[in-house]
Write a protein that holds these residues in place. Structure first.
Motif, PDB file in Angstrom:
ATOM      1  N   LEU A  60       4.744  -6.010  -6.663  1.00 32.22           N
ATOM      2  CA  LEU A  60       6.018  -6.286  -5.995  1.00 32.22           C
ATOM      3  C   LEU A  60       6.518  -7.644  -6.474  1.00 32.22           C
ATOM      4  CD1 LEU A  60       5.236  -5.198  -2.300  1.00 32.22           C
ATOM      5  CD2 LEU A  60       6.501  -3.928  -4.042  1.00 32.22           C
ATOM      6  N   ASP A  61       7.847  -7.811  -6.497  1.00 34.12           N
ATOM      7  CA  ASP A  61       8.409  -9.111  -6.877  1.00 34.12           C
ATOM      8  C   ASP A  61       7.951 -10.179  -5.889  1.00 34.12           C
ATOM      9  OD1 ASP A  61       9.776  -7.731  -8.822  1.00 34.12           O
ATOM     10  OD2 ASP A  61      11.609  -7.546  -7.632  1.00 34.12           O
TER      11      ASP A  61
ATOM     12  N   THR B  41       9.632  -9.896  -2.592  1.00 33.93           N
ATOM     13  CA  THR B  41       9.508  -8.616  -1.882  1.00 33.93           C
ATOM     14  C   THR B  41       8.311  -8.690  -0.941  1.00 33.93           C
ATOM     15  OG1 THR B  41      10.414  -7.435  -3.784  1.00 33.93           O
ATOM     16  CG2 THR B  41       9.212  -6.120  -2.194  1.00 33.93           C
TER      17      THR B  41
ATOM     18  N   TYR C  77      11.288   1.944   0.346  1.00 33.98           N
ATOM     19  CA  TYR C  77      11.664   0.537   0.540  1.00 33.98           C
ATOM     20  C   TYR C  77      12.741   0.435   1.609  1.00 33.98           C
ATOM     21  CZ  TYR C  77       9.320  -0.092  -3.919  1.00 33.98           C
ATOM     22  OH  TYR C  77       8.388  -0.100  -4.919  1.00 33.98           O
TER      23      TYR C  77
ATOM     24  N   HIS D 288      12.010  -4.207 -11.447  1.00 37.53           N
ATOM     25  CA  HIS D 288      13.112  -4.544 -10.519  1.00 37.53           C
ATOM     26  C   HIS D 288      13.964  -3.313 -10.185  1.00 37.53           C
ATOM     27  CE1 HIS D 288      12.098  -8.653 -10.776  1.00 37.53           C
ATOM     28  NE2 HIS D 288      12.850  -9.033 -11.782  1.00 37.53           N
ATOM     29  N   GLN D 289      13.316  -2.161 -10.041  1.00 38.29           N
ATOM     30  CA  GLN D 289      14.102  -0.923  -9.974  1.00 38.29           C
ATOM     31  C   GLN D 289      15.084  -0.882  -8.795  1.00 38.29           C
ATOM     32  OE1 GLN D 289      11.900   2.681 -10.581  1.00 38.29           O
ATOM     33  NE2 GLN D 289      13.604   3.971  -9.946  1.00 38.29           N
ATOM     34  N   VAL D 290      14.609  -1.261  -7.611  1.00 36.82           N
ATOM     35  CA  VAL D 290      15.506  -1.178  -6.451  1.00 36.82           C
ATOM     36  C   VAL D 290      16.670  -2.152  -6.639  1.00 36.82           C
ATOM     37  CG1 VAL D 290      15.699  -1.575  -3.972  1.00 36.82           C
ATOM     38  CG2 VAL D 290      13.656  -0.460  -4.883  1.00 36.82           C
ATOM     39  N   LYS D 291      16.349  -3.371  -7.053  1.00 45.36           N
ATOM     40  CA  LYS D 291      17.411  -4.380  -7.203  1.00 45.36           C
ATOM     41  C   LYS D 291      18.432  -3.937  -8.257  1.00 45.36           C
ATOM     42  CE  LYS D 291      14.427  -8.167  -5.783  1.00 45.36           C
ATOM     43  NZ  LYS D 291      13.436  -9.153  -6.231  1.00 45.36           N
TER      44      LYS D 291
ATOM     45  N   LEU E 147      13.990  -7.201   0.570  1.00 46.75           N
ATOM     46  CA  LEU E 147      13.356  -5.948   0.147  1.00 46.75           C
ATOM     47  C   LEU E 147      11.929  -5.890   0.696  1.00 46.75           C
ATOM     48  CD1 LEU E 147      13.624  -3.428  -1.611  1.00 46.75           C
ATOM     49  CD2 LEU E 147      12.935  -4.788  -3.575  1.00 46.75           C
TER      50      LEU E 147
END
Ligand code: URA
Length: 238
Positions: free
Chosen positions: A106-107, A110, A137, A189-192, A205
């Motif tokens: 996770l970032d 996150t 998420y 960073h897929q969601v972002k 997130l």
């Protein structure tokens, strides 16, 4: 037949240091087994349902470790971090010695559910794109999220450097600014990037579910726990 090992080897394998150090701790009366003191490093014990203490701390013998962590913000998911402390500093030292690894990073900003293990097969099973383990998420967006944005995320958005549009498995609005998004891949960073592709921006997130396993409400931020058999079943691992 139940497997037996010497106490020195057990303590060493469980992550308490070099064999010589384990021998010294045992001889110094710092280890008990199944409620009884044992200062003989070469005494053999059955590994099945073995409980032991080292320097007063209680442990169960575990051939492999499987745990979940509620990741806080401002922690990095690597062993050698650049700007923030590592999530591994939140775990007991013997687990780090056993070289547990987090499954999917996770970032640093996150929060939420992270699985950690030293079982290579389990790590592969949970992280391989082939198995498409769903991750959900909770996403707080800067601007209100409308129906057309949800529809775009479900239909697929084109991300820079990707050949084809990427769609979420599920996306539901929880409130004006908050959505739940379920993905089966784990691209950088897929969601972002997906939220940016619908002209919005992620403000917070949190990963709240992996497979059917939800982040438990009573697992405080920064805390970890062993995965139970029921957790493993929810992950499709048993
Ligand atoms: N997607 C992101 O953008 N960041 C994460 O940490 C996880 C998924």
């Amino acid at each position: 037949m139940a497997k037996k090992l010497t106490l020195e080897r057990i303590i060493h394998q469980q992550g308490f240091g070099a064999r010589k150090l384990c021998r010294i701790m045992i001889r110094n009366h710092e280890v008990t087994v199944n409620g009884l003191a044992c200062d003989e490093p070469y005494a053999e014990f059955d590994l099945d349902k073995l409980h032991y203490t080292v320097q007063g701390e209680a442990w169960d013998y575990r051939e492999k470790s499987y745990l979940m962590l509620h990741k806080p913000s401002n922690y990095e998911c690597s062993h050698k971090t650049q700007h923030h402390p590592t999530i591994y500093s939140l775990l007991p030292h013997p687990l780090v010695v056993r070289d547990v690894q987090c499954i999917g990073r996770l970032d640093e900003d996150t929060t939420g559910l992270i699985l950690i293990s030293d079982d290579g097969q389990f790590i592969h099973r949970m992280s391989s794109p082939k198995h498409k383990v769903a991750k959900t998420y909770e996403v707080r967006c800067k601007h209100p999220v409308d129906d057309s944005q949800i529809a775009q995320i479900l239909k697929g958005v084109q991300l820079i450097d990707e050949d084809a549009p990427i769609a979420a498995l599920a996306c539901t609005r929880i409130s004006e600014h908050v959505i739940h998004m379920t993905l089966t891949e784990g691209k950088y960073h897929q969601v972002k990037r997906m939220v940016a592709a619908i002209s919005n921006r992620v403000e917070a997130l949190k990963r709240i579910q992996i497979g059917d396993l939800q982040l438990p409400h009573d697992l405080a931020v920064g805390h970890w726990r062993w995965l139970s058999d029921s957790d493993m079943a929810k992950l499709g691992a048993i």
